[in-house]
Each structure stands twice: as C-alpha cells, then as structure tokens.
Design a protein around this motif. Sequence first.
Motif, PDB file in Angstrom:
ATOM      1  N   UNK A 142       2.800  40.163 -17.745  1.00 14.46           N
ATOM      2  CA  UNK A 142       2.499  40.362 -18.755  1.00 14.46           C
ATOM      3  C   UNK A 142       2.836  41.865 -19.390  1.00 14.46           C
ATOM      4  N   UNK A 143       2.894  41.844 -20.934  1.00 11.29           N
ATOM      5  CA  UNK A 143       3.305  43.075 -21.456  1.00 11.29           C
ATOM      6  C   UNK A 143       2.885  43.194 -22.852  1.00 11.29           C
ATOM      7  N   UNK A 198      16.908  39.229 -20.791  1.00  9.09           N
ATOM      8  CA  UNK A 198      14.942  40.792 -21.031  1.00  9.09           C
ATOM      9  C   UNK A 198      15.037  41.750 -19.721  1.00  9.09           C
ATOM     10  N   UNK A 199      13.844  42.431 -19.907  1.00  6.97           N
ATOM     11  CA  UNK A 199      13.569  43.261 -18.981  1.00  6.97           C
ATOM     12  C   UNK A 199      12.130  44.213 -19.970  1.00  6.97           C
ATOM     13  N   UNK A 200      11.025  44.066 -18.660  1.00  2.00           N
ATOM     14  CA  UNK A 200      10.322  45.472 -18.523  1.00  2.00           C
ATOM     15  C   UNK A 200      10.194  46.641 -18.868  1.00  2.00           C
ATOM     16  N   UNK A 259       3.016  52.422 -21.826  1.00  2.00           N
ATOM     17  CA  UNK A 259       2.834  50.445 -22.325  1.00  2.00           C
ATOM     18  C   UNK A 259       3.710  50.348 -21.687  1.00  2.00           C
ATOM     19  N   UNK A 260       3.733  48.733 -21.861  1.00  2.00           N
ATOM     20  CA  UNK A 260       4.684  47.944 -21.190  1.00  2.00           C
ATOM     21  C   UNK A 260       4.973  46.958 -22.413  1.00  2.00           C
ATOM     22  N   UNK A 261       6.637  47.265 -22.443  1.00  2.00           N
ATOM     23  CA  UNK A 261       6.906  46.524 -23.339  1.00  2.00           C
ATOM     24  C   UNK A 261       8.045  45.711 -22.981  1.00  2.00           C
ATOM     25  N   UNK A 262       8.056  44.178 -23.115  1.00  2.00           N
ATOM     26  CA  UNK A 262       8.948  43.263 -23.086  1.00  2.00           C
ATOM     27  C   UNK A 262      10.406  43.463 -23.945  1.00  2.00           C
ATOM     28  N   UNK A 270      12.471  33.908 -21.735  1.00  5.40           N
ATOM     29  CA  UNK A 270      12.189  35.404 -21.633  1.00  5.40           C
ATOM     30  C   UNK A 270      10.644  35.556 -21.828  1.00  5.40           C
ATOM     31  N   UNK A 271       9.939  35.263 -22.808  1.00  4.71           N
ATOM     32  CA  UNK A 271       8.471  35.331 -22.640  1.00  4.71           C
ATOM     33  C   UNK A 271       6.941  34.719 -21.878  1.00  4.71           C
ATOM     34  N   UNK A 272       7.984  33.550 -21.170  1.00  8.78           N
ATOM     35  CA  UNK A 272       7.018  33.378 -20.045  1.00  8.78           C
ATOM     36  C   UNK A 272       7.785  34.328 -19.179  1.00  8.78           C
ATOM     37  N   UNK A 273       8.663  34.442 -18.729  1.00  6.04           N
ATOM     38  CA  UNK A 273       8.812  35.295 -17.868  1.00  6.04           C
ATOM     39  C   UNK A 273       7.909  37.316 -18.251  1.00  6.04           C
TER      40      UNK A 273
END
Length: 676
Positions: A395-396, A340-342, A352-355, A386-389
């Motif tokens: 945040x995303x 995972x990455x942002x 926009x920040x997208x995970x 990943x979602x917690x990361x």
Amino acid sequence: MLYGLWTLSSANGQAITLMPNGEDFEPLPQHATIAKVIADMVANYHYKKTRIDDSLSTRIFDMYLDRLDKSHTLFLTSDIKGFETYRFQMDDALLSGNLSPAFEIYTVYAKRLNEQVDYTLSALKTTQNLFSTDVLDFTREQMPWFGSASEEEAYWNKRLRYELMLLCANKKNEKEARGILTKRYEKFKVKLENQKSENAFEQFMNAFVGTIDPHTAYLSPRGADDFNIMMNKSLVGIGIELNVQDEYPTIMNVIKGGPSEKSGQIAVNDRIQAVAEGEKGQFEEIIGWDLQESIQKIRGAAGSVVRLRILPAGATLTARAKEVTLIRDKIVLEDQKVKYEVKTIRQGNRERKIGLITIPNFYFDAVAYNNDDKNYTSTSNDVRKALEGFKSQGGVEGVMIDLRNNGGGSLKEAIDLSGLFIKNGPVVQLRDAQGKITVNSDPDSLLVYSGPLTVLINRLSASASEIFSAAMQDYGRAVIIGEQSFGKSTAQNIYPLNRVLQQPDKNYGQFNMTYAKFYRINGGSTQNRGVTPDVSFPSRYSSLSIGESTMKNALAYDEIAAAAFAPVSQMNGINKTLEKDHEERMLTNPEFKFLKEDIEKLKEINARKSLVLDLKKFEAIQAEQENEDLKRTNERRKLLGLTPITATEAQEKPKVDYVKDESLQVTAELISKIEK
C-alpha cells in the motif's frame, strides 16, 4: 530563428527548390478542384466560421508573403508593389480555381531565391572578411523589404560571413569552411532544378488555412507521407520525432525508452546541424535538408552508431554545437507504456510511501478493443494495474502521476483514466462546428483510488494530458503541480483528398481540419491558457516559442456553460498552504536557483538581435560561455558529491530531477494536510 540559412526552406519546413531554367510555375490539373473543395470544407465545416471574401483575401495575401519571405530578405520593394494588385484576388482564386495570382507570386519568389544561391556560390570562391565591424541584424521581420538588388546582396554577404564564422569557431579554417558551405549550397542548387508546382500550391493553400488556425493544414502527397512518418514514430532508430524549422531539423518529441531519451543529452527544440555514421565517420551537415532526407540520414540498422552535432534549444548565437553519440535501437513498446514505482519520502518526522506513476502518452489498442479483448492495452488499464500493484507492495499513502512531456493521445483514455479517481460524472465537454455540445462522462461508478493525489505537468503536457489534469482540478480531486500546460484544446480530423474527391487510385495528399474544441467541465477552456498548476515552478520553456499561445491565429480562449458535476473536495485552502511551503523550500534549493538563472539567460539570448562580424570577438564570447557552463556543471557536481570535470572531458550535466523530488515532497505534505 537566429541560425542558418533562413530562406532556403519553406515556412512549413519543406525545402524550397525552383523550376529548371527559370520557368514559370503553373497549377497542376487537380489543383483547381482541390482548392475549391478545401475552400468549401473550411467555409462549411471548420470549427471557426469563415467567409471566403475580400476581408479574408487580404489576410491570405499577407500570410502568403510572410510564409515565403518572413525575414524580408528575398523580395524587393518593387516586387511587393507589383504584388499588391493581387491583394483582393486571393479569395477569388480559391472559389474559382484560377490560381494564377498565387503562382505568379511564387515564380518571383523562386527567382529571388535562385539569385541568392547563385550570389552565395560566387562569393564563396573568394576569401571573405571575418574580422570586421559590420553588424548582422537577425530580426528583419518588421523592417521594409530591400529597395535594390545591391542592398539585398550586401545583407546576403553578411549572412554568409556569419555562417563562415560559425564553422571557423568549430575548429575549421576559412578555406575548409568555404568548402563546406559550397557543398551545402551546391546541394541546394540541385534542388533548385527539381522544383515542382506542388510546392507553390502547398504554400498558398497553407497561407489560406493558416489565417484561420495553426492546426488546419493542407499536406501535399509528399507532405502527407512525412506527416504520417512522424505520427507513426518511424524514427525508431534513435527515438525522436522531427520537423524542419528555419532550415534546422528540429526535435519535436523525444520518445520514452529510446536511445535519445536514455542518453539524457537530447531535448525538445534541440536542432541537428550534422550527422555522422559510425564512431569515426565524417559529419555531413543537414541544415536546409527537407524532412524526408533528414529522416533517411538519421535512421539506420539497430545496433549501429550514429553521431549528431546538436545546437541545444535556446543556445546563444555564439554557442558551440555539442556532439552526441547514440546506438540505434528498436523502440520497445513497453518503454512507452505506463511505469510505476513506490518512493519513500521523509516528511517532517515521518516517512511517507508514495506511488509514482509515469504516463508517457495516452495509448489505446483499438483493434483489440473492437474485438472484445478484455485485456486490450491502454493507458487506463495499465494505471489500474499500477494502483493494484501498489496494494500488493503493502500500500501507499498517496499517488503522484507524472504527465510531463505527455503530448496526449486517445480522448477515450483521458476519460477512462479520470474515471479511476472519481465515482462518476462528466470529464470533458466538446463543442463542434455546428455549436452542438457533447458531455463526455466517466462510463462507470467504479472508484479505484480515492486517496491523496497529485498530477505533475509541464509546458509540453498537452491535449489528453490537459483534459485529465483539468478534470482532476475541477473536481478538487488532485493538486496540480508544475508549469502551465501547452494549451491545445482543439481537435482535428484527417481527410485523405483522394477519398474526398472519390478518386481512390490517386494521391492528392490530405487535409487536416479543426472540427471541434474541448472545454473543461467548469465551462472554461484549456485553449491558449492551458492548465494553471496549483503549485508552480518557473518554466525554462517560457522563453521559447512553445505552446498554443505562441502560435499565429490560434483560436481564442472562451467559455461555455458548466456541466453538472459535484466537486469531491474544496482544495483552495490546502493549495495555498502547499504553494507557500513549496516557495519557502525553493529559496534554499540550489537547483531552483540554477533554473531561474537559466531562464534569465534564455531571456537575454532572445533579446539579442544582432552580432558584430568579428571572428576573434565571436570566439572570445564562445569561450567565455563555455567556461561559464563548465563552472555551473561543476557546481552541480559538487552538490551531488561528484568530482569536478575539465573542459576536455565529457561535459554531460549530472542528471538531477529536482522538480520530481520536490513534487513528491508536496505530495507528502498533501497527505499530512488531508490526515488533519
């Protein structure tokens, strides 16, 4: 296929060889018992109810001949006429265990194959005409079998000259080319002296089960070993999974994190022509080798160099094979796990920040789970992390899950992953052979992520990937982007036959049988149709034989009653707007233009059914194609601000994943629509 020695291997990818001295094939003592047991299992426990009768017998008969001589280049018309007496005896052979008809047909097949190899070895002793007006037809499946041995030999000679042209066009003179082919056929000749009756039995049994569905299969002891090698990803040296199709070791999967995937030069459906050890070792052709031999040739110690000569998927008849150099390495488990990455995407006047979460497969450590290890490794646990990361990184605004090339895995993980994005409810339905329907639901009410979500799929997204994607689509929980998925909605059980026959000290191979079918919670199936994306891209796989719908006797699409579920939202209006805006962006996207041109080129290639056997014309066409490829490569490089390359330089195409980039743009737009 349009390449190689079509009839020197079986339809399921195993090399074909003959009994010594032309002896007839005879069933082994256990074959009658295995045949009756498998027939009973199919009749009583297969998902598709099947009667073992004359109607099935005639289909088995046709399938058996198709598996042995699909291209109609071995059997003579007189052979087929003689076989007709067995058309309605195939069912009796299964029920009684008297397999004589099947083995007698196979004996004739082996004789004809032996004649072909002997003819070819004899012809290779003399110079062949490589500058003629003769035309070789590549697709004989719908043509009648040859009426005489002389007609057949004339065709074999054309095929031989085509193989010589391939080698000569790759910088070999004719004498060298004849030497290479002589060694290849001499190797086949050795195999012709070591054939076992197991090959005949395996072919017949798979003609039987192949009339029912493409995923039910009998595997001989050796075939079972090869299957388990593939399933266990034993080709860890370069990170590929292989099968053999029409003589060519063909890449079925490129393992994430392996040398092949990292090279960016190897793809699914590429065919391996030859292998060389080290940076300067001579290439040895592996066309016609069986799976185990190919595996042994490609594998090697970590850190060692192996070179592959590859025909890319969908390559033209005249394409020159490309050479790829790889350093063997151990495939690290971490490389096959969730990543995972942002990503920061500009959408209008905003960023926009997208995970971005990439899931290579649906994995699950059953041993740790059964031992009550709370930290057991699994896809859903890693996606949760990943979602917690994302939260820990500030945040995303949205999340995109990339399931491209994900062939599936654990059903439990498809369900648990779905549960991260919904509060509760059904995820997938399963109907077994008895018609019993089981609804598999999210096991808890915990909702880990409730924001904007997209899922990216392609034609190689299958099974568990389709279960998750379909559930997200049915709930209105996510926008599905990409291509129509694979379309496999059946489940198989593996039955080791020594256990079935209660003889644990024996190795009788195994039987893989379809026992159930998956359905979406809306009642539809992904079988054959796959998951249709809400925002779509054209697929280069559409011109290749990839996907359930391309498989012979694949189970049909059907529907059952919908499960009781409450959609999270209605996405139809938003999806139409996203699709429209996506199509407008693609009109000015050069990579989209290249993709459409590639697809049309593949269609043109697949439409070609013949070739004039003139080496000069062949080389001219090849040179023209290479110049065109170089021109297109440099057009791409120019768009990326890279300097052009010449024909003598490495022609690796620049790595551009515009599908991912555009899908992130769709995700950014989805965020904007939801905000409104």
